[in-house]
Each structure stands twice: as C-alpha cells, then as structure tokens.
Design a protein around this motif. Structure first.
Motif, PDB file in Angstrom:
ATOM      1  N   PHE A   1      -7.487  -2.954  -5.933  1.00 36.79           N
ATOM      2  CA  PHE A   1      -7.906  -2.210  -4.746  1.00 36.79           C
ATOM      3  C   PHE A   1      -6.682  -2.003  -3.848  1.00 36.79           C
ATOM      4  N   LEU A   2      -6.318  -0.754  -3.635  1.00 37.42           N
ATOM      5  CA  LEU A   2      -5.129  -0.427  -2.847  1.00 37.42           C
ATOM      6  C   LEU A   2      -5.341  -0.802  -1.378  1.00 37.42           C
ATOM      7  N   VAL A   3      -4.432  -1.620  -0.843  1.00 39.74           N
ATOM      8  CA  VAL A   3      -4.549  -2.050   0.556  1.00 39.74           C
ATOM      9  C   VAL A   3      -3.406  -1.527   1.423  1.00 39.74           C
ATOM     10  N   ASN A   4      -2.337  -1.025   0.794  1.00 38.78           N
ATOM     11  CA  ASN A   4      -1.222  -0.467   1.562  1.00 38.78           C
ATOM     12  C   ASN A   4      -0.433   0.484   0.668  1.00 38.78           C
ATOM     13  N   ASP A   5      -0.027   1.627   1.232  1.00 38.51           N
ATOM     14  CA  ASP A   5       0.847   2.545   0.496  1.00 38.51           C
ATOM     15  C   ASP A   5       1.874   3.129   1.451  1.00 38.51           C
ATOM     16  N   ASP A   6       3.141   2.994   1.090  1.00 34.73           N
ATOM     17  CA  ASP A   6       4.241   3.539   1.880  1.00 34.73           C
ATOM     18  C   ASP A   6       5.174   4.316   0.968  1.00 34.73           C
ATOM     19  N   ILE A   7       5.594   5.488   1.436  1.00 31.32           N
ATOM     20  CA  ILE A   7       6.642   6.249   0.762  1.00 31.32           C
ATOM     21  C   ILE A   7       7.834   6.244   1.700  1.00 31.32           C
ATOM     22  N   GLU A   8       8.947   5.708   1.219  1.00 31.18           N
ATOM     23  CA  GLU A   8      10.140   5.581   2.054  1.00 31.18           C
ATOM     24  C   GLU A   8      11.236   6.502   1.522  1.00 31.18           C
ATOM     25  N   VAL A   9      11.782   7.338   2.398  1.00 35.03           N
ATOM     26  CA  VAL A   9      12.906   8.216   2.068  1.00 35.03           C
ATOM     27  C   VAL A   9      13.990   7.935   3.082  1.00 35.03           C
ATOM     28  N   GLY A  10      15.073   7.287   2.642  1.00 34.28           N
ATOM     29  CA  GLY A  10      16.098   6.855   3.586  1.00 34.28           C
ATOM     30  C   GLY A  10      15.502   5.860   4.563  1.00 34.28           C
ATOM     31  N   ASN A  11      15.590   6.150   5.855  1.00 33.63           N
ATOM     32  CA  ASN A  11      15.031   5.266   6.884  1.00 33.63           C
ATOM     33  C   ASN A  11      13.661   5.723   7.389  1.00 33.63           C
ATOM     34  N   ILE A  12      13.112   6.761   6.754  1.00 36.52           N
ATOM     35  CA  ILE A  12      11.831   7.308   7.196  1.00 36.52           C
ATOM     36  C   ILE A  12      10.713   6.798   6.287  1.00 36.52           C
ATOM     37  N   ILE A  13       9.621   6.327   6.881  1.00 41.47           N
ATOM     38  CA  ILE A  13       8.482   5.804   6.123  1.00 41.47           C
ATOM     39  C   ILE A  13       7.265   6.683   6.378  1.00 41.47           C
ATOM     40  N   PHE A  14       6.637   7.124   5.284  1.00 40.75           N
ATOM     41  CA  PHE A  14       5.416   7.916   5.356  1.00 40.75           C
ATOM     42  C   PHE A  14       4.257   7.066   4.863  1.00 40.75           C
ATOM     43  N   ASN A  15       3.104   7.214   5.477  1.00 39.93           N
ATOM     44  CA  ASN A  15       1.903   6.501   5.047  1.00 39.93           C
ATOM     45  C   ASN A  15       0.757   7.494   5.070  1.00 39.93           C
TER      46      ASN A  15
END
Length: 195
Positions: free
Chosen positions: A119-133
């Motif tokens: 069960f997914l509880v957290n998802d982050d996409i990180e590009v350089g210093n920027i984090i997308f959720n």
C-alpha cells in the motif's frame, strides 16, 4: 485504501499476540523495470536506489520442514535517474504485507516464496533540488512475488535475502503489461530477531 489499513491493523494485532513474533530490518536495492523506456528521451540513465525496510513478522510452523510467515514492513523503494545532466530520483514508500512459505532444507537454512501486497504511503519525484508529490501519478496498491533464502544464526537471530518483482505497473492510468509502465524490482537483505 481504508480497507487495506484495516487489514494491516488486524494482521499487526494478531501477530503481536502470537508466539513466533519478531522484528526485522535491513537494506533495499530497488529499481523500476523499463523506467528509461517510460520517459523516452527525458531520462538519460537510471540506477539502483539504496534505501531500507523495517517491520514485524510471525512464523507459524506447519511441520518440521514447512512454515508460513506473514509480515508487515515499511519499505522505501524507487529508482535514481539522470535527465539533462541533473540527478533525480523516484521515491515510493510502501507498507508491504508479504506472506511467505518457508521450506527448511536443514535446521537453520531455508528457502522461501510468497505473494505480497503493498500500500503506497508516500511518493516523491525529485529533480535536482525540486521535489514533486502527486498522489494521482502512482498506483496506490502494488502486487509482487518474492523469492528468497535465509539462515538462522541462532535460536533468536537470522539473516535473510529476498528478491521481489512487481506484477503490476507503478503508474496509475497505464496498462499494467505495457513497457511504458515500469514495475517494482527490489532486492532486500535483512537481519531479524525473534522476541
């Protein structure tokens, strides 16, 4: 998702009250299969993400050679990548519930196999210093199969190595069997303690 949380809580309570209860944790080496293909030219390369898992288990003996071991694990997974010379990563954190069938070849050495639901509880996409959720990007449930082996170092301590391969794609809205929908791929090395 609330149904999944209820199942996890019920299993957690049952395991705490049982005899073969223990804790385990260790290293994850994770990847997403075909991740480069998913983004065509946007992702130049991908590499294994190093992370961790930790949780509880309970082993139920069926016979001298067989046992069943349900577990509840927090597992941090995903992949590292590079795009236009910028390092990034996809972090997918799951509450995984594997149910392993263990076959003891000797008193201390065993092979194991079994299904797992995550069960997914957290998802982050990180590009350089920027984090997308973005909760709408990834599937909230992951199905996997696990294969592994282990060795008991004593009555209370064991080592375990396991490979889990995803059965459904991680991206929501894409066909599961499509090359453009990567699947989880995780090697886990654990140290466990019977309490």
């Amino acid at each position: 998702m609330s149904k999944g949380i209820f199942i996890i809580c019920a299993l957690f309570t049952t395991m705490l009250s049982a005899q073969g209860f223990g804790i385990k944790g260790g290293l994850n080496l994770s990847d997403l299969t075909n991740f480069e293909k998913s983004f065509e030219e946007e992702v130049e390369s991908e590499s294994i993400r190093t992370s961790f898992h930790v949780g509880i288990f309970n082993e139920f003996k069926v016979s001298d050679h067989f046992s069943i071991q349900p577990e509840v694990l927090y597992s941090s997974q995903g992949v590292n990548n590079e795009s236009d010379g910028i390092d990034g990563k996809v972090q997918l954190d799951y509450i995984n519930v594997p149910v392993m069938l263990k076959f003891y070849l000797t008193e201390g050495f065993y092979l194991e196999s079994g299904p797992q639901i995550g069960f997914l509880v957290n998802d982050d996409i990180e590009v350089g210093n920027i984090i997308f959720n973005d909760d709408d990007t990834f599937n909230s449930v992951d199905y996997s199969m696990n294969l592994g082996l282990g060795f008991k170092l004593g009555e209370k301590v064991f080592l375990n190595a396991r490979y889990g391969f995803g059965l459904n794609g991680v991206f929501d809205g894409l066909e599961n069997d499509s090359d453009s929908n990567p699947k989880n791929s995780v090697f886990a090395a654990s140290l466990g303690f019977n309490l």
